[in-house]
Design a protein around this motif. Structure first.
Motif, short mmCIF file in Angstrom:
data_model
loop_
_atom_site.label_atom_id
_atom_site.label_comp_id
_atom_site.label_asym_id
_atom_site.label_seq_id
_atom_site.Cartn_x
_atom_site.Cartn_y
_atom_site.Cartn_z
N TYR A 121 23.63 49.84 -42.34
CA TYR A 121 25.21 50.29 -42.02
C TYR A 121 25.96 49.53 -41.17
O TYR A 121 26.49 49.69 -40.65
CB TYR A 121 25.15 51.65 -41.62
N LEU A 161 24.82 46.35 -41.70
CA LEU A 161 25.89 44.97 -42.38
C LEU A 161 26.73 45.69 -42.64
O LEU A 161 28.18 44.91 -43.08
CB LEU A 161 24.61 45.15 -43.44
N ALA A 162 26.89 47.19 -43.26
CA ALA A 162 28.58 47.41 -43.30
C ALA A 162 29.69 47.54 -42.92
O ALA A 162 30.76 46.92 -42.90
CB ALA A 162 27.66 49.15 -43.70
N ALA A 163 28.93 47.27 -41.37
CA ALA A 163 30.25 47.22 -40.21
C ALA A 163 30.62 46.04 -40.21
O ALA A 163 31.65 45.49 -40.60
CB ALA A 163 29.34 48.17 -38.79
N LYS A 164 29.94 45.12 -40.58
CA LYS A 164 29.56 43.70 -40.69
C LYS A 164 30.15 43.16 -41.57
O LYS A 164 31.81 42.65 -41.38
CB LYS A 164 28.68 42.94 -40.65
N ALA A 177 33.97 44.57 -38.48
CA ALA A 177 33.11 45.16 -37.18
C ALA A 177 33.55 43.46 -36.48
O ALA A 177 31.98 42.97 -37.16
CB ALA A 177 32.83 45.99 -37.10
N ARG A 182 31.36 46.05 -31.09
CA ARG A 182 31.91 47.22 -32.07
C ARG A 182 30.59 47.63 -32.23
O ARG A 182 30.34 49.18 -31.88
CB ARG A 182 33.00 47.19 -32.68
N LYS A 219 29.64 51.28 -31.56
CA LYS A 219 29.24 52.01 -32.23
C LYS A 219 28.67 52.17 -33.55
O LYS A 219 28.28 53.43 -33.62
CB LYS A 219 30.91 51.86 -32.79
N HIS A 220 26.61 51.66 -33.45
CA HIS A 220 26.19 51.80 -34.44
C HIS A 220 25.38 51.14 -33.85
O HIS A 220 24.02 52.36 -34.43
CB HIS A 220 26.59 50.44 -35.76
N PRO A 280 24.48 54.39 -30.16
CA PRO A 280 23.88 55.48 -30.70
C PRO A 280 22.71 56.31 -31.78
O PRO A 280 22.67 57.15 -31.18
CB PRO A 280 25.51 55.98 -31.50
N ASN A 281 22.12 55.02 -32.02
CA ASN A 281 21.03 54.44 -32.60
C ASN A 281 20.14 55.08 -32.08
O ASN A 281 18.74 55.19 -32.50
CB ASN A 281 20.95 54.40 -34.04
#
Lengths: 320, 363
Positions: free
Chosen positions: B255, B257-260, B264, B268, B272-273, B276-277
């Motif tokens: 996820y 990588l998906a944001a990249k 993003a 961020r 955001k990723h 929080p985790n």
């Protein structure tokens, strides 16, 4: 600046440095000179066995990895690290694993809305919500799912969330990195049909990476076969399936299970001997020669290049 | 089609030949609306936080320690408003200094006070007696608890901020930056913390001692400031290692990588990723950091490097109580019990938080 092709990849190379000693690094040639084109609204299937560099091609295309060399052109314009930020809107990706590709701490609304946030594609919150709900409807999710978290969904639904996220910025090109491999067969069919519907509706082009050959044949217009970081055969889907030329493609296709025991008995399996050579220590000349039935001395010396065998069916082999 | 299938079937196949059955409506029973509804109802959407709190509330030890902490907190907030003494005030009766109120037992009154009561005056009882300087011991313990808790809290926050920043930069950047930053951490790890605290307080006493006079830092004392500085210098390393380890695992998730891929930026992605985790792990280790900071403070005060007199802390109270240990053992018992209660309940709460929020421990 526009050209016939949406995506033009030329001699793309992606080497990863691997530490082999204290100060020594050996390049791992994940992708070693790949060339292909994709037309607007077309699907190119990319097949090959595990570790042959399919995923790396997809990720390098989107500049998730900085390529070692080679160029990627989008609509005739070369993509560099600088102008990639603008092109992110045009090129998106659907990931293999629907479980790890969604942030467990974000609601579906935020996951799908993230590309919208990043590219500031809305003027107020209502517009954002409307866009997200429209996307959810497009991929077949209910509006009441918006406030839920990813772990509350099944694999197929999660993959739909991932697809909605990729579609949020209205891209012209989507890399589907084994997008259906993690799903069970019935869900696979649903998702594949959805991919086709979306292509018909929105005119997106796909690079469809998979190892399920039947799925790839079903969805692709053209197919590229990869072996050890190189494309060994590329051509129209039916042409490649009906008349494979490269010995690797032949054996790959002969391994496709036939859902009919009588036909399956008659067909002959071409079993390859030996293992895939390490991409850190590639054989000289043709990468496939160590396992090829037709290997000659020439194969060990000269690396074959893709040559047209008629009708855009390109094969990299000396002997065929 | 059916015939074709029948022809192709292997004799030994266990597959049910559907063509032999004729399906009509009588075979199937239609689902009632109620049954359809049953399929629809899903469990209420829960957030990660709600889920964790639910589990935390089921843990009796954690709930018990939360209650103990709430009681301690409310006492240290409310007591100074009720008890008419201050922590540095020598007890006086009718405006006169009461020299007889030395080393009183709990709930005991001095001779002067007894006289005053006999005359009809009211004297607030000394719940924990008084100390050798005729000061009310209860209020001193209350203020000592305030100081200890405040030190623990601020030191932990200091550690959290520095450790989080350092660890996330080191983990996210990776490569050579990470290598250099981690070697610095290794060096800091090898410094003896007590020695640094003692040296710093000596040096700061020389340089800062005069400048502090008249400021709000004066009551804290140079020793406390050097304690904070040492926390800021040395104690963040384990936190930064923890954060780095968390970020290293999270940043390889798809996820991120998906944001990249959506475009993003790093800021961020971290906000955001990644944060929080790993926030639950960070909160837990901060909760476990507080008792260790309280312990360090008490320990330093005990060996005379803590807060400046007359400001009490639990450790310095225990230290002074040592002198009259045989005659007045309760003076050691009160601060010691409070330290134990706070440290124990914070530790148990931290453990409870870890059990509730750590996804790896999910049953």
């Amino acid at each position: 600046m526009s050209s016939e092709y949406l995506i033009e990849v030329e001699d793309l190379k992606q080497y990863f440095p691997i530490k082999t000693g204290f100060f020594k690094t050996t390049p791992l040639k994940a992708v070693d000179g790949v060339t292909f084109n994709i037309k607007p609204g077309e699907t190119l299937g990319l097949v090959g066995e595990s570790g042959c560099g399919k995923t790396t091609v997809g990720r390098t295309l989107l500049r998730l990895y900085e390529p070692t060399s080679g160029t990627v052109k989008f609509n005739g314009e070369e993509i560099t690290a600088k102008n990639m930020a603008e092109h992110r809107k045009n090129m998106q990706m659907v990931f293999q694993d629907p479980y790890s590709s969604l942030n467990p701490r974000m609601t579906v609304e935020d996951i799908i809305g993230e590309p919208l946030d990043v590219h500031k594609m809305y003027s107020n919150k209502n517009e954002r919500r409307e866009k997200i709900l429209a996307l959810m409807e497009l991929v077949g999710l209910n509006a009441e799912h918006a406030t839920r978290y990813a772990h509350e969904f099944s694999g197929g639904q999660r993959q739909r969330i991932g697809i909605a996220r990729a579609l949020a910025v209205k891209p012209q090109f989507i890399v589907c990195d084994e997008a259906v491999s993690a799903l069970d067969v019935s869900i696979q069919a649903q998702v594949i049909n959805m991919f086709e519907d979306l292509q018909a509706k929105l005119g997106v082009a796909y690079l469809f990476i998979a190892h399920d050959l039947l799925v790839v044949r079903h969805i692709s217009n053209r197919i590229a076969v990869m072996y050890l970081g190189k494309v060994v055969e590329i051509g129209d889907a039916d042409e490649v399936y009906e008349h494979p030329i490269h010995p690797y493609t032949e054996s790959l296709l002969s391994a496709v299970p036939i859902p009919d025991p009588i036909q399956a008995k008659q067909s002959q399996r071409i079993v390859l001997s030996g293992d895939v050579p390490s991409p850190m220590n590639m054989p000289t000349g043709c990468a496939f020669r160590t396992r090829c039935r037709f290997a000659t001395d020439k194969c060990a010396e000269v690396c074959p290049t893709l040559t047209d065998k008629g009708g855009g069916h390109m094969v990299a082999c000396h002997n065929r | 089609m059916a015939e074709q299938n029948a022809l192709k079937r292997n004799v030994l196949s266990a597959q049910v030949d559907l063509s032999k059955f004729n399906f009509d409506d009588s075979v199937f029973e239609k689902a009632t609306d109620e049954e359809k509804k049953q399929q629809d109802v899903m469990s209420e959407s829960t957030t990660f936080f709600k889920d964790g709190m639910k589990k935390l509330m089921k843990n009796p030890l954690a709930v018990g320690s939360i209650i103990v902490l709430i009681i301690v907190m409310s006492v240290i907030i409310v007591a100074p408003h009720i008890v008419p003494y201050s922590y540095s005030q020598i007890i006086s009766v009718n405006g006169k200094r009461d020299k007889t109120a030395k080393n009183l037992k709990p709930f005991e009154y001095s001779e002067n006070e007894l006289e005053y009561i006999a005359e009809g005056g009211e004297v607030f009882p000394h719940i924990m007696g008084t100390d050798a300087q005729c000061r009310d011991y209860f209020i001193r313990v209350v203020y000592g608890t305030r100081v200890s808790l405040a030190v623990g809290l601020f030191a932990s926050i200091l550690v959290l901020i520095i450790g989080l920043l350092y660890g996330s930069i080191s983990g996210y950047m990776g490569g050579k930056v990470d290598l250099i930053m981690q070697r610095i951490v290794d060096i800091i790890y090898s410094l003896p913390d007590m020695l640094v605290i003692i040296l710093l307080s000596v040096v700061l006493n020389e340089t800062l001692g005069e400048k502090l006079e008249g400021t709000s830092f004066q009551s804290l004392g140079v020793n406390m400031i050097s304690l904070f500085i040492v926390y800021g210098l040395l104690y963040w390393v384990s936190m930064s290692r923890l954060v780095r380890g968390q970020i290293l695992t999270i940043k390889n998730n798809e996820y991120v990588l998906a944001a990249k891929a959506t475009g993003a930026k790093s800021g961020r992605i971290i906000a955001k990723h990644i944060i929080p985790n790993c926030i639950s792990v960070i909160i837990i280790s901060t909760a476990l950091q507080i008792p260790s900071a309280i312990f360090t403070e008490s320990y330093l005060s005990f060996i005379g490097l803590g807060v400046q007199a007359p400001m009490p802390s639990l450790g310095s109270l225990a230290n002074t109580a040592r002198e009259g240990l045989q005659s007045y053992p309760y003076k050691l018992i009160f601060p010691a019990v409070v330290i134990c209660l706070i440290v124990l309940s914070l530790n148990l709460l931290g453990d409870g938080l870890r059990d509730a929020f750590d996804p790896k421990l999910k049953k």
